[in-house]
Design a protein around this motif. Structure first.
Motif, mmCIF file in Angstrom:
data_model
loop_
_atom_site.group_PDB
_atom_site.id
_atom_site.type_symbol
_atom_site.label_atom_id
_atom_site.label_comp_id
_atom_site.label_asym_id
_atom_site.label_seq_id
_atom_site.Cartn_x
_atom_site.Cartn_y
_atom_site.Cartn_z
ATOM 1 N N VAL A 101 0.845 -1.192 0.000
ATOM 2 C CA VAL A 101 0.000 0.000 0.000
ATOM 3 C C VAL A 101 0.881 1.242 0.000
ATOM 4 C CG1 VAL A 101 -2.034 -1.025 1.057
ATOM 5 C CG2 VAL A 101 -0.186 -0.186 2.527
ATOM 6 N N ILE A 102 0.398 2.269 -0.675
ATOM 7 C CA ILE A 102 1.085 3.555 -0.686
ATOM 8 C C ILE A 102 0.014 4.623 -0.523
ATOM 9 C CG2 ILE A 102 1.079 3.602 -3.232
ATOM 10 C CD1 ILE A 102 3.808 5.136 -2.968
ATOM 11 N N MET A 103 0.184 5.513 0.441
ATOM 12 C CA MET A 103 -0.937 6.369 0.824
ATOM 13 C C MET A 103 -0.520 7.832 0.996
ATOM 14 S SD MET A 103 -0.131 3.700 2.902
ATOM 15 C CE MET A 103 0.969 3.441 4.296
ATOM 16 N N ALA A 104 -1.330 8.682 0.398
ATOM 17 C CA ALA A 104 -1.189 10.118 0.590
ATOM 18 C C ALA A 104 -2.110 10.511 1.745
ATOM 19 C CB ALA A 104 -1.564 10.869 -0.679
ATOM 20 N N VAL A 105 -1.518 10.827 2.883
ATOM 21 C CA VAL A 105 -2.285 11.167 4.083
ATOM 22 C C VAL A 105 -2.442 12.680 4.154
ATOM 23 C CG1 VAL A 105 -2.375 11.001 6.604
ATOM 24 C CG2 VAL A 105 -1.361 9.132 5.258
ATOM 25 N N TYR A 162 2.812 19.386 5.046
ATOM 26 C CA TYR A 162 3.111 20.474 4.113
ATOM 27 C C TYR A 162 1.825 21.004 3.494
ATOM 28 C CZ TYR A 162 7.887 18.678 4.256
ATOM 29 O OH TYR A 162 9.132 18.254 4.662
ATOM 30 N N THR A 163 1.725 22.332 3.440
ATOM 31 C CA THR A 163 0.710 22.942 2.587
ATOM 32 C C THR A 163 1.257 22.943 1.163
ATOM 33 O OG1 THR A 163 1.557 25.201 2.767
ATOM 34 C CG2 THR A 163 0.023 24.462 4.495
ATOM 35 N N ARG A 164 0.399 23.225 0.201
ATOM 36 C CA ARG A 164 0.861 23.272 -1.188
ATOM 37 C C ARG A 164 1.903 24.377 -1.382
ATOM 38 N NH1 ARG A 164 -4.379 21.971 -1.041
ATOM 39 N NH2 ARG A 164 -5.046 20.090 -2.168
ATOM 40 N N ASP A 165 1.671 25.538 -0.777
ATOM 41 C CA ASP A 165 2.620 26.645 -0.926
ATOM 42 C C ASP A 165 3.956 26.318 -0.265
ATOM 43 O OD1 ASP A 165 0.788 28.114 -2.340
ATOM 44 O OD2 ASP A 165 0.133 29.329 -0.628
ATOM 45 N N GLU A 166 3.910 25.694 0.908
ATOM 46 C CA GLU A 166 5.149 25.333 1.599
ATOM 47 C C GLU A 166 5.953 24.328 0.792
ATOM 48 O OE1 GLU A 166 3.623 25.886 6.247
ATOM 49 O OE2 GLU A 166 3.536 23.926 5.237
ATOM 50 N N LEU A 167 5.278 23.335 0.250
ATOM 51 C CA LEU A 167 5.989 22.330 -0.542
ATOM 52 C C LEU A 167 6.585 22.949 -1.797
ATOM 53 C CD1 LEU A 167 6.814 19.404 -0.986
ATOM 54 C CD2 LEU A 167 4.602 19.007 -2.101
ATOM 55 N N SER A 168 5.821 23.774 -2.483
ATOM 56 C CA SER A 168 6.336 24.413 -3.697
ATOM 57 C C SER A 168 7.548 25.282 -3.393
ATOM 58 C CB SER A 168 5.234 25.261 -4.346
ATOM 59 O OG SER A 168 4.173 24.448 -4.806
ATOM 60 N N ALA A 169 7.501 26.011 -2.295
ATOM 61 C CA ALA A 169 8.623 26.879 -1.927
ATOM 62 C C ALA A 169 9.875 26.051 -1.625
ATOM 63 C CB ALA A 169 8.251 27.736 -0.724
ATOM 64 N N SER A 224 -5.492 12.710 13.536
ATOM 65 C CA SER A 224 -4.523 13.292 14.466
ATOM 66 C C SER A 224 -3.372 13.843 13.642
ATOM 67 C CB SER A 224 -4.007 12.239 15.458
ATOM 68 O OG SER A 224 -3.322 11.193 14.790
ATOM 69 N N THR A 225 -2.640 14.814 14.203
ATOM 70 C CA THR A 225 -1.568 15.455 13.441
ATOM 71 C C THR A 225 -0.216 15.418 14.142
ATOM 72 O OG1 THR A 225 -2.182 17.604 14.369
ATOM 73 C CG2 THR A 225 -3.135 17.011 12.226
ATOM 74 N N ALA A 226 -0.178 15.063 15.417
ATOM 75 C CA ALA A 226 1.106 14.952 16.110
ATOM 76 C C ALA A 226 1.872 13.767 15.531
ATOM 77 C CB ALA A 226 0.885 14.759 17.605
ATOM 78 N N ILE A 227 3.137 14.000 15.160
ATOM 79 C CA ILE A 227 3.949 12.983 14.501
ATOM 80 C C ILE A 227 5.003 12.455 15.463
ATOM 81 C CG2 ILE A 227 5.629 12.577 12.663
ATOM 82 C CD1 ILE A 227 4.167 14.702 11.023
ATOM 83 N N SER A 228 5.091 11.128 15.532
ATOM 84 C CA SER A 228 6.165 10.463 16.265
ATOM 85 C C SER A 228 6.808 9.471 15.300
ATOM 86 C CB SER A 228 5.621 9.733 17.493
ATOM 87 O OG SER A 228 6.660 9.042 18.164
ATOM 88 N N VAL A 229 7.991 9.827 14.790
ATOM 89 C CA VAL A 229 8.618 9.064 13.714
ATOM 90 C C VAL A 229 9.297 7.821 14.262
ATOM 91 C CG1 VAL A 229 10.434 9.104 11.950
ATOM 92 C CG2 VAL A 229 8.938 11.093 12.272
ATOM 93 N N ASP A 230 9.023 6.689 13.638
ATOM 94 C CA ASP A 230 9.756 5.454 13.905
ATOM 95 C C ASP A 230 11.044 5.530 13.098
ATOM 96 O OD1 ASP A 230 10.838 2.948 14.092
ATOM 97 O OD2 ASP A 230 9.035 1.865 13.469
ATOM 98 N N ASP A 264 -6.000 20.069 4.930
ATOM 99 C CA ASP A 264 -5.565 19.677 3.585
ATOM 100 C C ASP A 264 -4.050 19.756 3.419
ATOM 101 O OD1 ASP A 264 -6.210 18.551 1.174
ATOM 102 O OD2 ASP A 264 -6.465 20.469 0.140
ATOM 103 N N ARG A 265 -3.317 19.540 4.513
ATOM 104 C CA ARG A 265 -1.871 19.414 4.420
ATOM 105 C C ARG A 265 -1.514 17.964 4.109
ATOM 106 N NH1 ARG A 265 0.548 21.524 9.917
ATOM 107 N NH2 ARG A 265 -1.027 20.017 10.649
ATOM 108 N N LEU A 266 -0.411 17.777 3.402
ATOM 109 C CA LEU A 266 0.023 16.438 2.993
ATOM 110 C C LEU A 266 1.182 15.981 3.869
ATOM 111 C CD1 LEU A 266 -0.176 14.110 0.890
ATOM 112 C CD2 LEU A 266 1.536 15.353 -0.447
ATOM 113 N N LEU A 267 1.123 14.726 4.286
ATOM 114 C CA LEU A 267 2.181 14.142 5.110
ATOM 115 C C LEU A 267 3.236 13.513 4.201
ATOM 116 C CD1 LEU A 267 3.270 13.305 7.900
ATOM 117 C CD2 LEU A 267 1.815 11.260 7.728
ATOM 118 N N LEU A 268 4.470 13.971 4.327
ATOM 119 C CA LEU A 268 5.588 13.438 3.545
ATOM 120 C C LEU A 268 6.731 13.088 4.484
ATOM 121 C CD1 LEU A 268 5.643 16.019 0.608
ATOM 122 C CD2 LEU A 268 4.711 13.690 0.543
ATOM 123 N N GLY A 269 7.426 12.019 4.154
ATOM 124 C CA GLY A 269 8.561 11.599 4.967
ATOM 125 C C GLY A 269 9.728 11.194 4.093
ATOM 126 N N GLY A 270 10.881 11.046 4.714
ATOM 127 C CA GLY A 270 12.075 10.666 3.979
ATOM 128 C C GLY A 270 12.965 9.732 4.766
#
Length: 291
Positions: free
Chosen positions: A155-159, A250-257, A234-240, A164-170
């Motif tokens: 599965v691959i999911m755009a959260v 990210y908002t669209r403007d933040e990501l574009s910038a 929920s929006t609080a992130i705890s990264v594994d 309407d902010r998008l969750l992205l990780g690296g």
């Protein structure tokens, strides 16, 4: 973007390919074409990687090496794992540039070649097996079982959250590239259950609505990516940190910038991750269908 959404132009001739004589006859056709792949899964292309480079078969048909991928507008297309010459690429590099019919050929050829390379023995008894069905099955000469290429669902999911902010990780190995979250479906689990589990495990975010987006073969070596949009509750992130190095909203403007500044990079156009992200950037609402 319609990639892998409409019916394929590639006819896989499932019922006919069981006849080795029929497959061999296609090999001898005047218009037959052959795609070469190296042991690294890269296939031959034209300069720039915008088209596959396929040649006419010129040796005798070998049922153990020459795989019938299918018919494209009546033209037989085969693949072989062999020494390559000239320019070569894999799907990650050129999948976003090939015509859709050639994309289907490349995906099928890559997946089948990887399967034969990784599983030459019978997974049931460990005995020797031989290629049948024009390359899309193997027959165990010891126990008589037939085996077919495996596909592993992932599965691959755009959260997205309520704003309407998008969750992205690296991951650290990706450098400054970020993407949507993904993971394999485990035994006894539905795709939807896998989404809830993977997002909870990787970033500890809970979800409500899920909407199916589309799927994509990803033969590295044999995945089928099932794409979804998911609504976060929920929006609080705890990264594994075993899974991700970092993640953020990210908002669209933040990501574009960040992209314009060169601080971030996104997945290449060959991936369904790219299509999911672009759909969100274009303002499509998967939960209402609004553009």
């Amino acid at each position: 973007m319609t990639t892998w959404v409409t019916a394929s132009a590639l006819d896989r001739v499932d019922h006919h390919r069981r006849s080795e004589e029929w497959v061999a006859g296609l090999w001898r056709s005047a218009d037959a074409r052959l795609l070469k792949l190296g042991a690294d899964g890269k296939f031959t292309t034209n300069p720039g990687g915008t088209r596959l480079r396929m040649t006419k078969p010129f040796v005798a048909f070998d049922s153990q090496r020459h795989r019938l991928i299918g018919l494209l507008d009546g033209t037989p297309v085969f693949a072989v794992e062999a020494l390559t010459e000239g320019e070569v690429h894999d799907l990650r590099e050129v999948g976003g540039h090939l015509p859709e019919a050639e994309l289907d050929i490349a995906a099928a050829a890559t997946a089948v070649a990887a399967w034969h390379r990784l599983e030459p023995l019978c997974p049931r008894c460990g005995g020797s097996s031989e290629v049948i069905n024009g390359g899309f099955a193997r027959h165990c000469t010891a126990c008589g079982e037939d085996h077919f290429p495996r596909t592993d669902p992932a599965v691959i999911m755009a959260v997205v959250d309520a704003d309407d902010r998008l969750l992205l990780g690296g991951q650290s190995a990706w450098g400054h590239r970020v993407s949507v979250l993904a993971g394999f479906v485990e035994a006894g689990e539905s795709a939807e259950q896998a989404i809830h589990r993977e997002v909870a495990e990787e970033v500890d975010v809970s979800l409500s609505e899920l909407r199916y987006f589309g799927s994509q073969p990803w033969p590295f070596p044999r995945s089928l990516m099932l794409g979804y949009f998911a609504r976060a509750t929920s929006t609080a992130i705890s990264v594994d940190t075993d899974e991700l190095a970092h993640a953020d909203w990210y908002t669209r403007d933040e990501l574009s910038a960040r992209l314009d500044a060169g601080d971030l990079a996104l997945p290449g156009p060959a991936s369904i991750a790219s299509r999911l992200i672009q759909s969100w950037r274009d303002g499509h609402d998967p939960f209402t269908g609004a553009a």
